[in-house]
Design a protein around this motif. Structure first.
Motif, mmCIF file in Angstrom:
data_model
loop_
_atom_site.group_PDB
_atom_site.id
_atom_site.type_symbol
_atom_site.label_atom_id
_atom_site.label_comp_id
_atom_site.label_asym_id
_atom_site.label_seq_id
_atom_site.Cartn_x
_atom_site.Cartn_y
_atom_site.Cartn_z
ATOM 1 N N GLU B 399 0.839 -1.206 0.000
ATOM 2 C CA GLU B 399 0.000 0.000 0.000
ATOM 3 C C GLU B 399 0.866 1.244 0.000
ATOM 4 N N THR B 400 0.285 2.333 -0.492
ATOM 5 C CA THR B 400 0.952 3.627 -0.381
ATOM 6 C C THR B 400 0.863 4.081 1.082
ATOM 7 N N PRO B 401 1.635 5.114 1.469
ATOM 8 C CA PRO B 401 1.533 5.621 2.847
ATOM 9 C C PRO B 401 0.103 6.032 3.214
ATOM 10 N N GLU B 402 -0.721 6.385 2.201
ATOM 11 C CA GLU B 402 -2.116 6.746 2.477
ATOM 12 C C GLU B 402 -3.016 5.523 2.590
ATOM 13 N N GLY B 403 -2.430 4.338 2.451
ATOM 14 C CA GLY B 403 -3.237 3.125 2.582
ATOM 15 C C GLY B 403 -3.949 2.704 1.310
ATOM 16 N N LEU B 404 -3.497 3.190 0.156
ATOM 17 C CA LEU B 404 -4.127 2.808 -1.123
ATOM 18 C C LEU B 404 -3.397 1.603 -1.718
ATOM 19 N N PRO B 405 -4.151 0.609 -2.225
ATOM 20 C CA PRO B 405 -3.534 -0.606 -2.752
ATOM 21 C C PRO B 405 -2.655 -0.340 -3.980
ATOM 22 N N VAL B 406 -1.546 -1.080 -4.057
ATOM 23 C CA VAL B 406 -0.654 -1.031 -5.219
ATOM 24 C C VAL B 406 -0.526 -2.448 -5.754
ATOM 25 N N GLY B 407 -0.670 -2.588 -7.080
ATOM 26 C CA GLY B 407 -0.546 -3.908 -7.700
ATOM 27 C C GLY B 407 0.763 -4.052 -8.449
ATOM 28 N N LEU B 408 1.275 -5.292 -8.480
ATOM 29 C CA LEU B 408 2.476 -5.591 -9.248
ATOM 30 C C LEU B 408 2.083 -6.536 -10.372
ATOM 31 N N GLN B 409 2.575 -6.250 -11.571
ATOM 32 C CA GLN B 409 2.216 -7.043 -12.748
ATOM 33 C C GLN B 409 3.398 -7.910 -13.190
ATOM 34 N N PHE B 410 3.129 -9.181 -13.413
ATOM 35 C CA PHE B 410 4.105 -10.056 -14.065
ATOM 36 C C PHE B 410 3.576 -10.406 -15.448
ATOM 37 N N VAL B 411 4.451 -10.335 -16.451
ATOM 38 C CA VAL B 411 4.104 -10.669 -17.835
ATOM 39 C C VAL B 411 4.917 -11.885 -18.240
ATOM 40 N N GLY B 412 4.296 -12.860 -18.881
ATOM 41 C CA GLY B 412 5.003 -14.066 -19.309
ATOM 42 C C GLY B 412 4.931 -14.268 -20.805
ATOM 43 N N PRO B 413 5.607 -15.315 -21.288
ATOM 44 C CA PRO B 413 5.545 -15.630 -22.723
ATOM 45 C C PRO B 413 4.180 -16.222 -23.082
ATOM 46 N N ALA B 414 3.850 -16.232 -24.361
ATOM 47 C CA ALA B 414 2.558 -16.759 -24.812
ATOM 48 C C ALA B 414 2.355 -18.175 -24.284
ATOM 49 N N PHE B 415 1.188 -18.436 -23.723
ATOM 50 C CA PHE B 415 0.816 -19.714 -23.112
ATOM 51 C C PHE B 415 1.736 -20.076 -21.939
ATOM 52 N N GLY B 416 2.420 -19.072 -21.388
ATOM 53 C CA GLY B 416 3.261 -19.260 -20.203
ATOM 54 C C GLY B 416 2.545 -18.787 -18.945
ATOM 55 N N GLU B 417 1.256 -19.098 -18.830
ATOM 56 C CA GLU B 417 0.485 -18.732 -17.630
ATOM 57 C C GLU B 417 1.162 -19.258 -16.358
ATOM 58 N N HIS B 418 1.758 -20.451 -16.451
ATOM 59 C CA HIS B 418 2.376 -21.052 -15.255
ATOM 60 C C HIS B 418 3.432 -20.132 -14.658
ATOM 61 N N ALA B 419 4.213 -19.475 -15.511
ATOM 62 C CA ALA B 419 5.309 -18.630 -15.014
ATOM 63 C C ALA B 419 4.763 -17.425 -14.253
ATOM 64 N N VAL B 420 3.721 -16.774 -14.791
ATOM 65 C CA VAL B 420 3.201 -15.587 -14.086
ATOM 66 C C VAL B 420 2.451 -16.006 -12.820
ATOM 67 N N ILE B 421 1.819 -17.176 -12.861
ATOM 68 C CA ILE B 421 1.116 -17.680 -11.667
ATOM 69 C C ILE B 421 2.132 -18.030 -10.581
ATOM 70 N N ARG B 422 3.212 -18.699 -10.964
ATOM 71 C CA ARG B 422 4.234 -19.062 -9.975
ATOM 72 C C ARG B 422 4.846 -17.799 -9.360
ATOM 73 N N ALA B 423 5.227 -16.851 -10.197
ATOM 74 C CA ALA B 423 5.831 -15.615 -9.679
ATOM 75 C C ALA B 423 4.840 -14.886 -8.773
ATOM 76 N N GLY B 424 3.597 -14.798 -9.215
ATOM 77 C CA GLY B 424 2.584 -14.088 -8.426
ATOM 78 C C GLY B 424 2.311 -14.758 -7.097
ATOM 79 N N SER B 425 2.380 -16.082 -7.080
ATOM 80 C CA SER B 425 2.024 -16.817 -5.860
ATOM 81 C C SER B 425 3.045 -16.574 -4.743
ATOM 82 N N ALA B 426 4.181 -16.016 -5.078
ATOM 83 C CA ALA B 426 5.158 -15.673 -4.032
ATOM 84 C C ALA B 426 4.696 -14.440 -3.255
ATOM 85 N N LEU B 427 3.791 -13.665 -3.834
ATOM 86 C CA LEU B 427 3.331 -12.429 -3.176
ATOM 87 C C LEU B 427 1.908 -12.535 -2.652
ATOM 88 N N ALA B 428 1.077 -13.364 -3.269
ATOM 89 C CA ALA B 428 -0.333 -13.469 -2.847
ATOM 90 C C ALA B 428 -0.838 -14.888 -3.068
#
Lengths: 95, 428
Positions: B399-428
């Motif tokens: 969150e920002t100091p004001e308490g507003l949510p911040v999102g992080l984006q991971f981009v993967g190769p075509a049909f590489g959903e597994h890579a962005v899911i794995r990377a994302g799962s380390a944070l949420a």
């Protein structure tokens, strides 16, 4: 249409495009859109800097056997129409 | 079940099959996805009374998987917006940041998940419309590879860019929902079978947080000009990932500087053609029967469409009109090909690319409505991914100091959903 690089956008130009797009606008909308379109089209000018790029078309025809299948019934197809007549859509006069 | 933040357009329950991977769970559905017998408005007065005679493929799959649909979620009109304020059914308020927008265009879907009023939701993402509201509401959203999920029954805005995808509280739950909706469909000729692209559909298993050894590229262009608090939150999350065995390097994607212009030219052009069907004859607001058909159609569209839709239909018509096609549409297609090449190159050296999902924290309600160009520029980090047809995920980064949510984006190769899911799962 001209080849001028600076798009001139006035309410008349907005009216012309609105006519092509079949959207009525009132006077306020024409004025407001003319101002906003000038800003937006000025931002689009940056596309001039994009180099010509080879585009590989990744296209393939997708076919299936031409077999008769059940489609929507006439009643279902007409259900959302504002007006119908004798089982047909009712449209405005063509002319 | 209405919500005080206006998350649903129609709160009508649809029960799915008794058994299945989603049995006992509720999945809210964005109101541009067709539901047989339940009105589907696209957030537009034009379709206020439209009741589809068939289900979208993704809705058939939800029902077969046992999901209960609690309602149809509010959205920017026809998906055109970044704040969910252009809906004819009123703006949605961000349930986790009162007074602020939930992001858009799938703002209702992200809001009902963030508020706990639905377990999961479907959105659609044409230029960021799943990832932006996920980021602004502090939940997870996945924009699948173009062609992974059927668009049959999705009311078209810009076909060459859009995909339906999941929104959920966690990456694992989003991956489970993706497993249900992904896969080829003979009614959408642009779908592909992931198994024929060297991939598979085991997405939930990839949400294992096992990121040690992963190589993450960070495009510098997507940090330039971003809000300071957003950038700080982003780097804190990257530090966290590095501490867990990820290595990072900076990459350059010069083409993405042109993504917003290219996206809007292409999306508006496609919209001007797609929305030509709304003439008030087969469905929608009738323009009456006086005068000739051009006059009545123009009247129907004046009445049925809101400002942002009119803007995009007109600008798209302009961009495709004689004398301007080469200047706008053709150059935008060049930019699209250039962006695709840049991503291919960057992803040859990295498993995923990371950036802030949005360059700004959630705007205040009403702040951006009168300034469309500023709203478009907020899509700088999400639109390149649609132009490149790639998969991406947005996960909460803090969150920002004001308490507003911040999102992080991971981009993967075509049909590489597994890579962005794995990377994302380390944070949420």
């Amino acid at each position: 249409m001209s080849d001028d690089s600076e798009p001139a956008v006035d309410p008349e130009a907005v009216s012309h495009v609105a006519g092509l797009a079949r959207v009525d606008l009132d006077g306020d909308e024409r004025e407001r859109f003319a101002e906003q379109f000038a800003d937006i089209l000025a931002a689009f000018e940056a596309l001039d800097e994009v180099p010509e790029t080879d585009q590989e078309a990744q296209l393939a025809n997708v076919m299936r056997p031409d077999e008769v299948r059940e489609g929507l019934s006439q009643a279902a197809a007409l259900r959302n129409a504002p007006e119908t007549e004798d089982g047909f859509f009712k449209g405005p006069p063509v002319s | 079940m209405s919500t005080e933040y206006n998350g649903y357009v129609t709160a009508e329950r649809v029960e799915g099959a008794e058994d299945g991977p989603l049995a006992g769970r509720t999945v809210a559905v964005k109101d541009n996805i067709s539901t047989e017998g339940v009105r589907t408005t696209c957030g537009s007065a034009m379709l206020a009374d439209y009741v589809p005679p068939y289900d979208a493929t993704v809705v058939e799959r939800l029902k077969a998987a046992g999901a209960t649909i609690p309602g149809k979620t509010n959205m920017d009109e026809f998906g055109m917006g970044t704040t969910t304020e252009t809906s004819a059914f009123g703006a949605v308020e961000n349930p986790v940041a009162p007074g602020h927008v939930p992001g858009g265009s799938s703002g209702g879907s992200a809001a009902v998940v963030a508020a706990g009023d639905a377990d999961l939701a479907l959105g659609s993402d044409t230029g960021g419309s799943i990832r932006c509201p996920a980021a602004f509401c502090g939940v997870v959203g996945i924009k699948p590879t173009y062609g992974l999920v059927s668009r049959y029954g999705l009311v078209a805005y810009a076909n060459s860019l859009e995909q339906i995808g999941p929104i959920a509280p966690t990456v694992e739950e989003a991956a489970e929902l993706l497993e249900v909706i992904a896969g080829p469909d003979e009614r959408d000729a642009t779908t592909r079978d992931a198994r024929e692209e060297g991939s598979d559909y085991e997405y939930a298993a990839a949400a294992d947080g096992d990121i040690a050894g992963m190589e993450v590229g960070i495009p510098t262009e997507l940090l330039d000009g971003a809000d300071e608090a957003v950038v700080e939150t982003f780097w804190d999350a990257i530090d966290d990932l590095e501490a867990r065995g990820v290595t990072t390097h900076e990459v350059e994607l010069p083409s993405v500087e042109h993504a917003v212009e290219a996206y809007y030219v292409i999306a508006m052009s496609e919209a001007s053609s797609n929305l030509a069907r709304f003439d008030g004859v087969r469905y929608g607001v009738s323009g009456g029967f006086d005068g000739n058909w051009n006059e009545t159609f123009a009247r129907a569209r004046e009445e049925g469409f809101g400002d942002e839709v009119k803007r995009r239909v007109l600008l798209g018509t302009y961009a495709l009109s004689a004398g301007y096609h080469d200047k706008y549409y053709q150059k935008a297609q060049d930019a699209r090909a250039w962006i695709q090449a840049d991503f291919d190159e960057a992803l040859a050296e990295a498993d995923v690319l990371a950036s802030p999902t949005m360059p700004v924290p959630p705007m205040e309600l009403g702040e951006s409505l009168d300034d469309p160009l500023t709203m478009y520029l907020a899509d700088a980090n999400t639109t390149p991914v649609n132009l490149a047809n790639l998969p991406a995920i947005s996960v909460p980064a803090g969150e920002t100091p004001e308490g507003l949510p911040v999102g992080l984006q991971f981009v993967g190769p075509a049909f590489g959903e597994h890579a962005v899911i794995r990377a994302g799962s380390a944070l949420a």
